[in-house]
Design a protein around this motif. Structure first.
Motif, PDB file in Angstrom:
ATOM      1  N   VAL A  11       0.845  -1.189   0.000  1.00  0.00           N
ATOM      2  CA  VAL A  11       0.000   0.000   0.000  1.00  0.00           C
ATOM      3  C   VAL A  11       0.883   1.243   0.000  1.00  0.00           C
ATOM      4  CG1 VAL A  11      -0.220  -0.018   2.529  1.00  0.00           C
ATOM      5  CG2 VAL A  11      -1.935   1.146   1.167  1.00  0.00           C
ATOM      6  N   VAL A  12       0.441   2.265  -0.734  1.00  0.00           N
ATOM      7  CA  VAL A  12       1.116   3.564  -0.762  1.00  0.00           C
ATOM      8  C   VAL A  12       0.135   4.595  -0.224  1.00  0.00           C
ATOM      9  CG1 VAL A  12       2.153   5.353  -2.198  1.00  0.00           C
ATOM     10  CG2 VAL A  12       2.514   2.956  -2.752  1.00  0.00           C
ATOM     11  N   VAL A  13       0.621   5.429   0.696  1.00  0.00           N
ATOM     12  CA  VAL A  13      -0.208   6.483   1.276  1.00  0.00           C
ATOM     13  C   VAL A  13       0.446   7.823   0.986  1.00  0.00           C
ATOM     14  CG1 VAL A  13      -1.164   7.407   3.425  1.00  0.00           C
ATOM     15  CG2 VAL A  13      -0.961   4.930   3.129  1.00  0.00           C
ATOM     16  N   ALA A  22       5.192   3.927   1.764  1.00  0.00           N
ATOM     17  CA  ALA A  22       4.778   2.633   1.226  1.00  0.00           C
ATOM     18  C   ALA A  22       5.113   1.533   2.224  1.00  0.00           C
ATOM     19  CB  ALA A  22       5.469   2.371  -0.109  1.00  0.00           C
ATOM     20  N   PHE A  23       4.230   0.557   2.304  1.00  0.00           N
ATOM     21  CA  PHE A  23       4.399  -0.532   3.267  1.00  0.00           C
ATOM     22  C   PHE A  23       3.935  -1.850   2.672  1.00  0.00           C
ATOM     23  CE2 PHE A  23       3.443   3.362   5.536  1.00  0.00           C
ATOM     24  CZ  PHE A  23       4.512   3.443   6.407  1.00  0.00           C
ATOM     25  N   ASP A  24       4.525  -2.932   3.165  1.00  0.00           N
ATOM     26  CA  ASP A  24       3.988  -4.258   2.925  1.00  0.00           C
ATOM     27  C   ASP A  24       2.635  -4.253   3.631  1.00  0.00           C
ATOM     28  OD1 ASP A  24       3.327  -7.060   3.381  1.00  0.00           O
ATOM     29  OD2 ASP A  24       5.390  -7.512   2.810  1.00  0.00           O
ATOM     30  N   ALA A  25       1.575  -4.589   2.927  1.00  0.00           N
ATOM     31  CA  ALA A  25       0.231  -4.493   3.491  1.00  0.00           C
ATOM     32  C   ALA A  25      -0.167  -5.701   4.330  1.00  0.00           C
ATOM     33  CB  ALA A  25      -0.786  -4.277   2.377  1.00  0.00           C
ATOM     34  N   VAL A  26       0.733  -6.646   4.527  1.00  0.00           N
ATOM     35  CA  VAL A  26       0.414  -7.834   5.315  1.00  0.00           C
ATOM     36  C   VAL A  26       0.613  -7.525   6.801  1.00  0.00           C
ATOM     37  CG1 VAL A  26       1.012 -10.231   5.792  1.00  0.00           C
ATOM     38  CG2 VAL A  26       1.032  -9.388   3.439  1.00  0.00           C
ATOM     39  N   CYS A  27      -0.470  -7.627   7.549  1.00  0.00           N
ATOM     40  CA  CYS A  27      -0.420  -7.361   8.991  1.00  0.00           C
ATOM     41  C   CYS A  27       0.517  -8.374   9.655  1.00  0.00           C
ATOM     42  CB  CYS A  27      -1.811  -7.475   9.591  1.00  0.00           C
ATOM     43  SG  CYS A  27      -1.858  -7.240  11.388  1.00  0.00           S
ATOM     44  N   PRO A  28       1.461  -7.902  10.476  1.00  0.00           N
ATOM     45  CA  PRO A  28       2.390  -8.821  11.119  1.00  0.00           C
ATOM     46  C   PRO A  28       1.748  -9.687  12.201  1.00  0.00           C
ATOM     47  CG  PRO A  28       2.810  -6.583  11.853  1.00  0.00           C
ATOM     48  CD  PRO A  28       1.785  -6.509  10.767  1.00  0.00           C
ATOM     49  N   HIS A  29       0.499  -9.421  12.556  1.00  0.00           N
ATOM     50  CA  HIS A  29      -0.161 -10.224  13.578  1.00  0.00           C
ATOM     51  C   HIS A  29      -0.789 -11.478  12.992  1.00  0.00           C
ATOM     52  CE1 HIS A  29      -3.869 -11.277  15.922  1.00  0.00           C
ATOM     53  NE2 HIS A  29      -2.932 -11.463  16.821  1.00  0.00           N
ATOM     54  N   PRO A  54       0.860   5.502   9.215  1.00  0.00           N
ATOM     55  CA  PRO A  54       1.798   5.661   8.109  1.00  0.00           C
ATOM     56  C   PRO A  54       2.730   6.868   8.277  1.00  0.00           C
ATOM     57  CG  PRO A  54      -0.409   6.278   7.422  1.00  0.00           C
ATOM     58  CD  PRO A  54      -0.518   5.714   8.805  1.00  0.00           C
ATOM     59  N   THR A  55       2.341   7.837   9.098  1.00  0.00           N
ATOM     60  CA  THR A  55       3.200   9.010   9.323  1.00  0.00           C
ATOM     61  C   THR A  55       4.343   8.712  10.285  1.00  0.00           C
ATOM     62  OG1 THR A  55       1.940   9.932  11.188  1.00  0.00           O
ATOM     63  CG2 THR A  55       1.243  10.569   8.952  1.00  0.00           C
ATOM     64  N   LYS A  56       4.269   7.564  10.948  1.00  0.00           N
ATOM     65  CA  LYS A  56       5.296   7.171  11.919  1.00  0.00           C
ATOM     66  C   LYS A  56       5.900   5.828  11.536  1.00  0.00           C
ATOM     67  CE  LYS A  56       3.512   9.942  15.582  1.00  0.00           C
ATOM     68  NZ  LYS A  56       2.405  10.073  16.483  1.00  0.00           N
ATOM     69  N   ARG A  67       4.457  -5.568  16.021  1.00  0.00           N
ATOM     70  CA  ARG A  67       5.513  -5.051  15.142  1.00  0.00           C
ATOM     71  C   ARG A  67       4.904  -4.093  14.126  1.00  0.00           C
ATOM     72  NH1 ARG A  67       6.501 -10.563  13.675  1.00  0.00           N
ATOM     73  NH2 ARG A  67       6.130  -9.747  11.599  1.00  0.00           N
ATOM     74  N   PRO A  68       5.670  -3.095  13.696  1.00  0.00           N
ATOM     75  CA  PRO A  68       5.157  -2.180  12.669  1.00  0.00           C
ATOM     76  C   PRO A  68       5.084  -2.872  11.315  1.00  0.00           C
ATOM     77  CG  PRO A  68       7.457  -1.708  13.114  1.00  0.00           C
ATOM     78  CD  PRO A  68       7.032  -2.764  14.111  1.00  0.00           C
ATOM     79  N   LEU A  69       4.413  -2.222  10.390  1.00  0.00           N
ATOM     80  CA  LEU A  69       4.399  -2.705   9.016  1.00  0.00           C
ATOM     81  C   LEU A  69       5.788  -2.534   8.422  1.00  0.00           C
ATOM     82  CD1 LEU A  69       1.067  -1.092   7.776  1.00  0.00           C
ATOM     83  CD2 LEU A  69       1.454  -3.496   8.372  1.00  0.00           C
ATOM     84  N   SER A  70       6.155  -3.407   7.521  1.00  0.00           N
ATOM     85  CA  SER A  70       7.466  -3.320   6.876  1.00  0.00           C
ATOM     86  C   SER A  70       7.436  -2.227   5.817  1.00  0.00           C
ATOM     87  CB  SER A  70       7.834  -4.645   6.211  1.00  0.00           C
ATOM     88  OG  SER A  70       7.927  -5.656   7.181  1.00  0.00           O
ATOM     89  N   PRO A  71       8.390  -1.271   5.903  1.00  0.00           N
ATOM     90  CA  PRO A  71       8.406  -0.193   4.910  1.00  0.00           C
ATOM     91  C   PRO A  71       8.927  -0.673   3.561  1.00  0.00           C
ATOM     92  CG  PRO A  71      10.267   0.023   6.394  1.00  0.00           C
ATOM     93  CD  PRO A  71       9.438  -1.128   6.904  1.00  0.00           C
ATOM     94  N   LEU A  72       8.450  -0.026   2.506  1.00  0.00           N
ATOM     95  CA  LEU A  72       8.911  -0.282   1.144  1.00  0.00           C
ATOM     96  C   LEU A  72       9.329   1.047   0.536  1.00  0.00           C
ATOM     97  CD1 LEU A  72       6.054  -2.684   0.003  1.00  0.00           C
ATOM     98  CD2 LEU A  72       8.356  -3.312   0.733  1.00  0.00           C
TER      99      LEU A  72
END
Length: 86
Positions: A11-13, A22-29, A54-56, A67-72
């Motif tokens: 996902v890109v915000v 941008a982040f991997d959209a797969v929830c780490p939970h 997404p701002t942090k 865990r946070p989302l993985s950044p891309l």
């Protein structure tokens, strides 16, 4: 979009007119794909309600994720399109 390196949904915000996150959209939970909530300005997991900012750098705002989302990395090309950087 799909991350070309992993094949995972991504996902890109737009954080501002000149800033994208941008982040991997797969929830780490639980592995569900997060969706962007424009009203909350957060990425939300529909499976268990985890929320990410997404701002942090995709930090967890509300669990159960720990865990946070993985950044891309993405960039805007001269044609105005967004491109994933592997």
């Amino acid at each position: 979009y799909r991350d070309p390196a992993s094949g995972n949904p991504a996902v890109v915000v737009g954080l501002s007119p000149n800033t994208l996150a941008a982040f991997d959209a797969v929830c780490p939970h639980a592995g569900c794909a997060v969706i962007y909530s424009a009203g909350q300005r957060l990425l939300v997991c529909p499976c268990h309600g985890a929320m990410f900012d997404p701002t942090k750098a995709g930090a967890v705002v509300r669990g159960p994720a720990r865990r946070p989302l993985s950044p891309l990395t993405v960039s805007v090309g001269p044609d105005g399109k967004i491109y994933a950087i592997a």
